[in-house]
Design a protein around this motif. Structure first.
Motif, PDB file in Angstrom:
ATOM      1  N   GLU A  33      -0.910   7.750 -16.327  1.00  0.00           N
ATOM      2  CA  GLU A  33      -1.643   8.284 -15.187  1.00  0.00           C
ATOM      3  C   GLU A  33      -2.135   7.124 -14.323  1.00  0.00           C
ATOM      4  N   VAL A  34      -1.762   7.178 -13.034  1.00  0.00           N
ATOM      5  CA  VAL A  34      -2.195   6.141 -12.098  1.00  0.00           C
ATOM      6  C   VAL A  34      -3.171   6.681 -11.062  1.00  0.00           C
ATOM      7  N   VAL A  35      -3.162   8.008 -10.861  1.00  0.00           N
ATOM      8  CA  VAL A  35      -4.117   8.657  -9.958  1.00  0.00           C
ATOM      9  C   VAL A  35      -4.539   9.966 -10.619  1.00  0.00           C
ATOM     10  N   SER A  36      -5.844  10.150 -10.754  1.00  0.00           N
ATOM     11  CA  SER A  36      -6.357  11.355 -11.409  1.00  0.00           C
ATOM     12  C   SER A  36      -6.122  12.596 -10.552  1.00  0.00           C
ATOM     13  N   ASP A  37      -6.292  13.732 -11.185  1.00  0.00           N
ATOM     14  CA  ASP A  37      -6.142  15.019 -10.499  1.00  0.00           C
ATOM     15  C   ASP A  37      -7.094  15.092  -9.309  1.00  0.00           C
ATOM     16  N   ALA A  38      -8.352  14.782  -9.532  1.00  0.00           N
ATOM     17  CA  ALA A  38      -9.350  14.893  -8.462  1.00  0.00           C
ATOM     18  C   ALA A  38      -9.054  13.927  -7.309  1.00  0.00           C
ATOM     19  N   ALA A  39      -8.667  12.706  -7.633  1.00  0.00           N
ATOM     20  CA  ALA A  39      -8.416  11.707  -6.590  1.00  0.00           C
ATOM     21  C   ALA A  39      -7.154  11.999  -5.788  1.00  0.00           C
ATOM     22  N   SER A  40      -6.155  12.594  -6.411  1.00  0.00           N
ATOM     23  CA  SER A  40      -4.880  12.807  -5.718  1.00  0.00           C
ATOM     24  C   SER A  40      -4.839  14.072  -4.869  1.00  0.00           C
ATOM     25  N   ASN A  41      -5.778  14.992  -5.088  1.00  0.00           N
ATOM     26  CA  ASN A  41      -5.748  16.273  -4.368  1.00  0.00           C
ATOM     27  C   ASN A  41      -5.781  16.126  -2.858  1.00  0.00           C
ATOM     28  N   GLY A  42      -6.662  15.301  -2.348  1.00  0.00           N
ATOM     29  CA  GLY A  42      -6.784  15.147  -0.892  1.00  0.00           C
ATOM     30  C   GLY A  42      -5.892  14.063  -0.333  1.00  0.00           C
ATOM     31  N   GLY A  43      -5.209  13.348  -1.210  1.00  0.00           N
ATOM     32  CA  GLY A  43      -4.394  12.225  -0.767  1.00  0.00           C
ATOM     33  C   GLY A  43      -5.225  10.958  -0.739  1.00  0.00           C
ATOM     34  N   MET A  44      -4.584   9.845  -1.010  1.00  0.00           N
ATOM     35  CA  MET A  44      -5.289   8.568  -1.024  1.00  0.00           C
ATOM     36  C   MET A  44      -4.303   7.438  -0.798  1.00  0.00           C
ATOM     37  N   ARG A  45      -4.824   6.232  -0.689  1.00  0.00           N
ATOM     38  CA  ARG A  45      -3.999   5.046  -0.534  1.00  0.00           C
ATOM     39  C   ARG A  45      -4.301   4.125  -1.716  1.00  0.00           C
ATOM     40  N   ALA A  46      -3.235   3.615  -2.348  1.00  0.00           N
ATOM     41  CA  ALA A  46      -3.380   2.720  -3.498  1.00  0.00           C
ATOM     42  C   ALA A  46      -2.316   1.634  -3.413  1.00  0.00           C
ATOM     43  N   ASP A  47      -2.590   0.500  -4.050  1.00  0.00           N
ATOM     44  CA  ASP A  47      -1.677  -0.644  -3.996  1.00  0.00           C
ATOM     45  C   ASP A  47      -0.770  -0.723  -5.212  1.00  0.00           C
ATOM     46  N   LEU A  48       0.479  -1.076  -4.948  1.00  0.00           N
ATOM     47  CA  LEU A  48       1.420  -1.501  -5.976  1.00  0.00           C
ATOM     48  C   LEU A  48       1.419  -3.022  -5.903  1.00  0.00           C
ATOM     49  N   VAL A  49       1.145  -3.680  -7.029  1.00  0.00           N
ATOM     50  CA  VAL A  49       1.101  -5.135  -7.066  1.00  0.00           C
ATOM     51  C   VAL A  49       2.070  -5.611  -8.150  1.00  0.00           C
ATOM     52  N   ALA A 102       0.848  -1.191   0.000  1.00  0.00           N
ATOM     53  CA  ALA A 102       0.000   0.000   0.000  1.00  0.00           C
ATOM     54  C   ALA A 102       0.886   1.244   0.000  1.00  0.00           C
ATOM     55  N   TYR A 103       0.507   2.217  -0.799  1.00  0.00           N
ATOM     56  CA  TYR A 103       1.210   3.499  -0.881  1.00  0.00           C
ATOM     57  C   TYR A 103       0.255   4.616  -0.513  1.00  0.00           C
ATOM     58  N   ASP A 104       0.768   5.603   0.220  1.00  0.00           N
ATOM     59  CA  ASP A 104       0.050   6.859   0.418  1.00  0.00           C
ATOM     60  C   ASP A 104       0.530   7.781  -0.686  1.00  0.00           C
ATOM     61  N   ILE A 105      -0.419   8.410  -1.372  1.00  0.00           N
ATOM     62  CA  ILE A 105      -0.053   9.215  -2.544  1.00  0.00           C
ATOM     63  C   ILE A 105      -0.893  10.486  -2.576  1.00  0.00           C
ATOM     64  N   ARG A 106      -0.252  11.576  -2.993  1.00  0.00           N
ATOM     65  CA  ARG A 106      -0.947  12.860  -3.039  1.00  0.00           C
ATOM     66  C   ARG A 106      -0.241  13.792  -4.013  1.00  0.00           C
ATOM     67  N   ASN A 107      -1.025  14.551  -4.749  1.00  0.00           N
ATOM     68  CA  ASN A 107      -0.513  15.647  -5.566  1.00  0.00           C
ATOM     69  C   ASN A 107      -1.583  16.723  -5.576  1.00  0.00           C
ATOM     70  N   THR A 108      -1.386  17.780  -4.821  1.00  0.00           N
ATOM     71  CA  THR A 108      -2.388  18.840  -4.724  1.00  0.00           C
ATOM     72  C   THR A 108      -2.393  19.729  -5.959  1.00  0.00           C
ATOM     73  N   LEU A 109      -1.410  19.547  -6.834  1.00  0.00           N
ATOM     74  CA  LEU A 109      -1.282  20.419  -8.004  1.00  0.00           C
ATOM     75  C   LEU A 109      -1.649  19.734  -9.315  1.00  0.00           C
ATOM     76  N   GLY A 110      -2.124  18.475  -9.273  1.00  0.00           N
ATOM     77  CA  GLY A 110      -2.481  17.775 -10.505  1.00  0.00           C
ATOM     78  C   GLY A 110      -2.584  16.280 -10.286  1.00  0.00           C
ATOM     79  N   SER A 111      -2.306  15.526 -11.346  1.00  0.00           N
ATOM     80  CA  SER A 111      -2.413  14.068 -11.294  1.00  0.00           C
ATOM     81  C   SER A 111      -1.047  13.437 -11.005  1.00  0.00           C
TER      82      SER A 111
END
Length: 161
Positions: free
Chosen positions: A117-133, A72-81
């Motif tokens: 693109e692995v995380v969209s602009d909207a999804a990455s703005n607030g931060g999220m958790r996603a899996d690397l498999v 699991a990764y914590d990922i965030r980009n408040t400026l885009g995707s």
């Protein structure tokens, strides 16, 4: 005589106790501390700080396959995707003679040597958790022995347009 004995006993005890203090052993414990505090605007880091240090794909005797790696990764980009790719293209497990293909996916997107693109602009703005498999292809009958791979997954902050 009693005075000499009364003074001699406490002095002897004092001398013995101080020599015991010098005889005590010393034990030291070295502690190496590190911290990685990401920027507020962009980060992509495994939840488990030890992920990637010594990963092993376990052999499943029943299915005759290698178990996938999942982190699991914590990922965030408040400026885009966020885009990701495997540096140099997907690495394979290799033993010097044969290779076993590995497939990399982040947040359900299969990674190649080109950024996707692995995380969209909207999804990455607030931060999220996603899996690397990371999954391995089924090895052939002649593919035995010790295999290794050293892939590097790159995450890019892509600014919105």
């Amino acid at each position: 005589m009693f005075k000499k004995f009364a003074v001699a006993v406490p002095m002897t005890l004092l001398a013995l106790s101080s020599s015991m203090a010098f005889a005590a052993e010393e034990i030291r414990s070295s502690i190496n501390i590190s911290a990685n505090i990401p920027t507020y605007d962009f980060y992509a880091q495994p939840v488990n700080p030890d992920f990637g240090k010594d990963e092993k794909m376990a052999w499943n005797v029943l299915t005759e396959s290698l178990a996938p790696l999942r982190a699991a990764y914590d990922i965030r980009n408040t400026l885009g995707s966020v885009h990701a790719y495997v540096e140099g293209g997907p690495q394979h497990l290799n033993n010097g003679h044969t290779a076993i293909q590995l497939t990399y996916a982040f947040n359900g997107v299969t990674l190649t040597g080109m950024p996707k693109e692995v995380v969209s602009d909207a999804a990455s703005n607030g931060g999220m958790r996603a899996d690397l498999v990371i999954t391995a292809a089924l090895p052939g009958n002649n593919q035995v022995g010790f295999y290794t791979a050293n892939p590097v997954v790159i995450f890019d902050a892509v600014p919105r347009i």
